[in-house]
Design a protein around this motif. Sequence first.
Motif, PDB file in Angstrom:
ATOM      1  N   MET A 152      38.948  34.537  47.598  1.00  0.00           N
ATOM      2  CA  MET A 152      38.835  34.233  46.185  1.00  0.00           C
ATOM      3  C   MET A 152      39.634  35.267  45.392  1.00  0.00           C
ATOM      4  N   SER A 153      40.410  34.821  44.415  1.00  0.00           N
ATOM      5  CA  SER A 153      41.248  35.745  43.658  1.00  0.00           C
ATOM      6  C   SER A 153      40.462  36.376  42.507  1.00  0.00           C
ATOM      7  N   GLU A 154      40.971  37.497  42.054  1.00  0.00           N
ATOM      8  CA  GLU A 154      40.353  38.216  40.943  1.00  0.00           C
ATOM      9  C   GLU A 154      40.529  37.429  39.647  1.00  0.00           C
ATOM     10  N   PRO A 155      39.542  37.450  38.746  1.00  0.00           N
ATOM     11  CA  PRO A 155      39.709  36.778  37.458  1.00  0.00           C
ATOM     12  C   PRO A 155      40.803  37.460  36.645  1.00  0.00           C
ATOM     13  N   GLN A 156      41.548  36.676  35.909  1.00  0.00           N
ATOM     14  CA  GLN A 156      42.622  37.208  35.074  1.00  0.00           C
ATOM     15  C   GLN A 156      42.092  37.578  33.690  1.00  0.00           C
TER      16      GLN A 156
END
Length: 67
Positions: free
Chosen positions: A1-5
């Motif tokens: 899961m990618s980090e929130p922008q």
Amino acid sequence: MSEPQVFPWEDAMMLALSVLRWSPDQFWRATPRELFAAWEGLSGGRRMEPALCQDLRRMMKTFPDGE
């Protein structure tokens, strides 16, 4: 899961206040989705793609600087 922008608030304010000429009140009442829709409307609904090497070569051939 990618980090929130992080939302680009500085860019959004610059767009709304200078390009779209919204008042600060209009900006703070708008949602990010409304801001994006206003930008797309202003730019003709076209999303800009980055220029590629062959695009630059074609433009240089079409519009020479006159060496």
